[in-house]
Scaffold this active site. Sequence first.
Site, short mmCIF file in Angstrom:
data_model
loop_
_atom_site.label_atom_id
_atom_site.label_comp_id
_atom_site.label_asym_id
_atom_site.label_seq_id
_atom_site.Cartn_x
_atom_site.Cartn_y
_atom_site.Cartn_z
N LEU A 1 0.84 -1.19 0.00
CA LEU A 1 0.00 0.00 0.00
C LEU A 1 0.88 1.24 0.00
CD1 LEU A 1 -2.74 -1.13 2.57
CD2 LEU A 1 -2.56 -1.60 0.11
N GLY B 1 -0.70 6.78 0.14
CA GLY B 1 -0.81 7.92 1.05
C GLY B 1 -0.13 9.18 0.53
N ARG C 1 2.69 15.08 6.16
CA ARG C 1 3.63 15.48 7.21
C ARG C 1 5.08 15.49 6.74
NH1 ARG C 1 1.77 11.78 12.17
NH2 ARG C 1 0.84 10.55 10.49
N THR D 1 -7.94 1.12 4.77
CA THR D 1 -6.93 0.14 4.35
C THR D 1 -7.52 -1.05 3.61
OG1 THR D 1 -7.06 -0.69 6.64
CG2 THR D 1 -5.18 0.73 6.07
N ARG E 1 33.82 9.52 -8.82
CA ARG E 1 32.49 9.71 -9.39
C ARG E 1 32.12 8.52 -10.27
NH1 ARG E 1 32.72 15.40 -12.19
NH2 ARG E 1 30.57 14.81 -12.73
N LYS F 1 36.57 10.59 -12.69
CA LYS F 1 35.23 10.43 -13.25
C LYS F 1 35.34 9.72 -14.59
CE LYS F 1 33.41 12.92 -16.02
NZ LYS F 1 33.14 12.84 -17.48
N ASN G 1 38.74 17.60 -20.68
CA ASN G 1 37.96 16.65 -21.46
C ASN G 1 36.68 17.22 -22.06
OD1 ASN G 1 37.09 16.90 -18.73
ND2 ASN G 1 35.82 15.09 -18.94
#
Length: 455
Positions: free
Chosen positions: A11, A14, A18, A84, A319, A337, A372
Amino acid sequence: MSQRSCLSIILAAGEGTRMKSAMPKVLHAIAGLPMVAHVVKAAEAAGATALALVIGHGAEEMRKAAQKFAPRAETFVQERRLGTAHAVLAAREAISKDYDDILVMFGDTPLIDAGVLAAARQKLAEGAAVAVIGFRPPNPTGYGRLVEKGGRLAAIREEKDCSEAEKKIGFCNAGMMAVAGKHALRLLDKVGNSNAKGEFYLTDIVEIAGAEGLDVVATEASFESALGINNRAELAEAEGIWQGRRRREAMLSGVTLIAPETVYFSHDTEIGADTIVEPNVWFGPGVKIASGARIHAFSHIEGATIASNCDVGPFARLRPGADLKQKAKVGNFCEIKQATIEEGAKVNHLTYIGDARVGAGANIGAGTITCNYDGYSKFFTDIGEGAFVGSNSSLVAPLTIGKGGYIASGSVITESVPDDALAFGRARQKTLPGKGRELRERFASAAAAKKTVAE
């Protein structure tokens, strides 16, 4: 039980108001993975053969996300939030497919343990029609109590309806349950909405099943496993619990964490035995570390592969696409990277290597960068085996530095360098005796004149 089919209904409709977020609550992450995806993983580990996600708020965003963490799940939309049991029945089409077991779970309980779910399924295999998962919170106030009689679960009593004796019960409803597939639709269709809110409550099937003479039992989860997330403070609490579990698991598997509470893992971090991790290290998604590596303090690693006996950091950033081969070294204040650092190569200080290969045994001097990117496209730099790149060099891609090539410090290299060649890419130095003093005097005079005008 391994041969029993199982549908897991999660489920996730919702709104999560909050959380104070435009994003659906269950997509907020624990260890880099949406909390509902943790629930999916637990269901699969407990033997679920099919998945149904009941969604509502942010349905399209949920569908898109689910393609990544639950590609085989069916999605069902709960158009109106009427309780529910109503949410579970949104997946009526899936429930009607004659599964042996139906697991009902919540997308905001990311710490649920697969063993708890398996235990509930086992009760069904032993003949129970309904197995409710309970837990014992430090303070039961506000939770529905599990009322047992003669070893069977008689009712789930909401606190406002509890007698004084029932309020003393510490065994509470975690919300999750397993239902025998052959009874599921009949029991769910009998749930009514004669209550103050006019909603259909899943918990009512306990008394409905009992009235039919069916066997209804309770199983127990730890408080942590049943923890539901309603706001960001609870999200942080769950993150802390998850990290604590993962740190302990890593240490028991042979990894040394010098200050465990300062190391943060991702949901998929793989780390080999005899690896040492110093304080304040963060692992993002997609990190694989072989045995015997050392990760020094304050390093940030994501999407990277680190082979055995590598040395990383301190203050290193790896990275996505960083691939360190055996005994490679990436030192302090270096960034890697989409690049391969071959066996025994060293990238020691203040360096950026991106879209590149650094050959085995090569040495990259401090302050070196691979240039690069031209603002539109990325280009590759290939640095050969045993090459030496002097400090403060700029390597302008596309570029190849041959095996054993030597780049003089302070060079800007724009053309490929053959094997074993020496390359200079800098202006010739010119020294003018006494001119330094003259320059300082001229600058001082100009500054004094400016100050006089200002006054």
